[in-house]
Write a protein that holds these residues in place. Structure first.
Motif, PDB file in Angstrom:
ATOM      1  N   GLN A  57      -5.272  96.396  -2.755  1.00 43.07           N
ATOM      2  CA  GLN A  57      -6.550  95.682  -2.858  1.00 43.07           C
ATOM      3  C   GLN A  57      -7.246  95.987  -4.182  1.00 43.07           C
ATOM      4  O   GLN A  57      -7.786  95.085  -4.825  1.00 43.07           O
ATOM      5  N   SER A  58      -7.201  97.245  -4.601  1.00 45.15           N
ATOM      6  CA  SER A  58      -7.854  97.634  -5.854  1.00 45.15           C
ATOM      7  C   SER A  58      -7.203  96.977  -7.059  1.00 45.15           C
ATOM      8  O   SER A  58      -7.897  96.454  -7.944  1.00 45.15           O
ATOM      9  N   THR A  59      -5.882  96.992  -7.085  1.00 45.47           N
ATOM     10  CA  THR A  59      -5.210  96.394  -8.245  1.00 45.47           C
ATOM     11  C   THR A  59      -5.380  94.880  -8.267  1.00 45.47           C
ATOM     12  O   THR A  59      -5.510  94.292  -9.333  1.00 45.47           O
ATOM     13  N   VAL A  60      -5.408  94.242  -7.104  1.00 42.81           N
ATOM     14  CA  VAL A  60      -5.639  92.797  -7.067  1.00 42.81           C
ATOM     15  C   VAL A  60      -7.049  92.478  -7.558  1.00 42.81           C
ATOM     16  O   VAL A  60      -7.246  91.530  -8.331  1.00 42.81           O
ATOM     17  N   CYS A  61      -8.037  93.280  -7.143  1.00 41.95           N
ATOM     18  CA  CYS A  61      -9.417  93.071  -7.629  1.00 41.95           C
ATOM     19  C   CYS A  61      -9.489  93.259  -9.146  1.00 41.95           C
ATOM     20  O   CYS A  61     -10.097  92.445  -9.854  1.00 41.95           O
ATOM     21  N   LEU A  62      -8.868  94.316  -9.653  1.00 41.58           N
ATOM     22  CA  LEU A  62      -8.853  94.549 -11.093  1.00 41.58           C
ATOM     23  C   LEU A  62      -8.116  93.420 -11.822  1.00 41.58           C
ATOM     24  O   LEU A  62      -8.556  92.961 -12.882  1.00 41.58           O
ATOM     25  N   HIS A  63      -7.012  92.985 -11.258  1.00 45.35           N
ATOM     26  CA  HIS A  63      -6.246  91.883 -11.836  1.00 45.35           C
ATOM     27  C   HIS A  63      -7.123  90.631 -11.941  1.00 45.35           C
ATOM     28  O   HIS A  63      -7.192  89.997 -13.001  1.00 45.35           O
ATOM     29  N   ASN A  64      -7.789  90.275 -10.842  1.00 44.86           N
ATOM     30  CA  ASN A  64      -8.642  89.083 -10.848  1.00 44.86           C
ATOM     31  C   ASN A  64      -9.778  89.216 -11.854  1.00 44.86           C
ATOM     32  O   ASN A  64     -10.109  88.263 -12.575  1.00 44.86           O
ATOM     33  N   TYR A  65     -10.388  90.396 -11.927  1.00 47.66           N
ATOM     34  CA  TYR A  65     -11.468  90.637 -12.885  1.00 47.66           C
ATOM     35  C   TYR A  65     -10.958  90.478 -14.316  1.00 47.66           C
ATOM     36  O   TYR A  65     -11.583  89.798 -15.141  1.00 47.66           O
ATOM     37  N   LEU A  66      -9.824  91.077 -14.624  1.00 46.17           N
ATOM     38  CA  LEU A  66      -9.276  90.991 -15.972  1.00 46.17           C
ATOM     39  C   LEU A  66      -8.844  89.560 -16.317  1.00 46.17           C
ATOM     40  O   LEU A  66      -8.962  89.136 -17.470  1.00 46.17           O
ATOM     41  N   ARG A  67      -8.353  88.830 -15.329  1.00 42.20           N
ATOM     42  CA  ARG A  67      -8.000  87.427 -15.585  1.00 42.20           C
ATOM     43  C   ARG A  67      -9.242  86.613 -15.954  1.00 42.20           C
ATOM     44  O   ARG A  67      -9.172  85.705 -16.780  1.00 42.20           O
ATOM     45  N   LEU A  68     -10.367  86.942 -15.343  1.00 42.96           N
ATOM     46  CA  LEU A  68     -11.599  86.210 -15.637  1.00 42.96           C
ATOM     47  C   LEU A  68     -12.240  86.639 -16.956  1.00 42.96           C
ATOM     48  O   LEU A  68     -12.810  85.815 -17.670  1.00 42.96           O
ATOM     49  N   THR A  69     -12.145  87.924 -17.291  1.00 42.49           N
ATOM     50  CA  THR A  69     -12.885  88.428 -18.449  1.00 42.49           C
ATOM     51  C   THR A  69     -12.021  88.661 -19.688  1.00 42.49           C
ATOM     52  O   THR A  69     -12.515  88.571 -20.797  1.00 42.49           O
ATOM     53  N   GLU A  70     -10.764  88.983 -19.500  1.00 40.09           N
ATOM     54  CA  GLU A  70      -9.878  89.312 -20.626  1.00 40.09           C
ATOM     55  C   GLU A  70      -8.604  88.479 -20.579  1.00 40.09           C
ATOM     56  O   GLU A  70      -7.539  88.966 -20.958  1.00 40.09           O
ATOM     57  N   ASN A  71      -8.701  87.251 -20.130  1.00 41.26           N
ATOM     58  CA  ASN A  71      -7.512  86.456 -19.838  1.00 41.26           C
ATOM     59  C   ASN A  71      -6.556  86.349 -21.019  1.00 41.26           C
ATOM     60  O   ASN A  71      -5.359  86.477 -20.853  1.00 41.26           O
ATOM     61  N   ALA A  72      -7.068  86.121 -22.209  1.00 42.03           N
ATOM     62  CA  ALA A  72      -6.190  85.919 -23.368  1.00 42.03           C
ATOM     63  C   ALA A  72      -5.357  87.149 -23.686  1.00 42.03           C
ATOM     64  O   ALA A  72      -4.205  87.034 -24.095  1.00 42.03           O
ATOM     65  N   SER A  73      -5.899  88.332 -23.485  1.00 43.02           N
ATOM     66  CA  SER A  73      -5.123  89.527 -23.790  1.00 43.02           C
ATOM     67  C   SER A  73      -4.421  90.093 -22.560  1.00 43.02           C
ATOM     68  O   SER A  73      -3.365  90.698 -22.678  1.00 43.02           O
ATOM     69  N   TYR A  74      -4.970  89.890 -21.373  1.00 37.49           N
ATOM     70  CA  TYR A  74      -4.365  90.420 -20.157  1.00 37.49           C
ATOM     71  C   TYR A  74      -3.123  89.620 -19.763  1.00 37.49           C
ATOM     72  O   TYR A  74      -2.082  90.178 -19.455  1.00 37.49           O
TER      73      TYR A  74
END
Length: 156
Positions: A57-74
């Motif tokens: 759950q934690s990694t999925v939340c972090l993944h979703n957050y990074l996709r929204l905020t750092e999508n180009a580099s993530y």
């Protein structure tokens, strides 16, 4: 779940096979991205079930957050599998990262090829669903054109 075998399939069976293939690819992409980005998924997690659930759950939340905020580099362009307009799947770069470090391995067949009666019934139920209330607007045209969308503007 298994696709319907053979070449002389009904349109409904071809739609089921296509939708099953898309679902598998989506799941493979999701796990592949997680294992490429989060090293904990590259090996079996030795923890109790409750802790493993929290980790996922934690990694999925972090993944979703990074996709929204750092999508180009993530997840840079080409990192995720995509389907071209002619139906071909272009493999994403996550495969190189996850496989090179031992995160994803090809599994060999470990059992027979028999398909149980209950599994066949579930497959038929999904086939009926995908061709009724669960249908999506572009699936019929896609399958009728042998995997090629004739009309532009469909997001597959």
């Amino acid at each position: 779940m298994k696709p319907y075998p053979g070449k002389k399939l009904t349109e409904q069976q071809r739609i089921y096979n296509y939708r099953l293939s898309r679902g598998r690819r989506t799941i493979e992409n999701a796990f592949g991205i997680l294992s490429a980005k989060w090293r904990i998924f590259r090996r079996p997690i030795k923890a109790n079930v409750d802790l493993v659930e929290l980790i996922v759950q934690s990694t999925v939340c972090l993944h979703n957050y990074l996709r929204l905020t750092e999508n180009a580099s993530y997840t840079p362009e080409g990192f995720i599998d995509c389907e071209s307009s002619n139906g071909e799947v272009d493999p994403g770069d996550w495969r190189k990262e996850a496989v090179d470090d031992g995160g994803m391995r090809v599994l060999n067949r470990i059992c027979g090829n028999r398909y149980g009666f209950e599994a066949r019934c579930v497959r038929d139920d999904f086939k009926e669903y995908f061709n009724a209330e669960g249908q999506v607007p572009w699936q019929l045209e896609y399958v009728r054109n042998c995997g090629h969308l004739a009309t532009q503007g469909f997001d597959v």
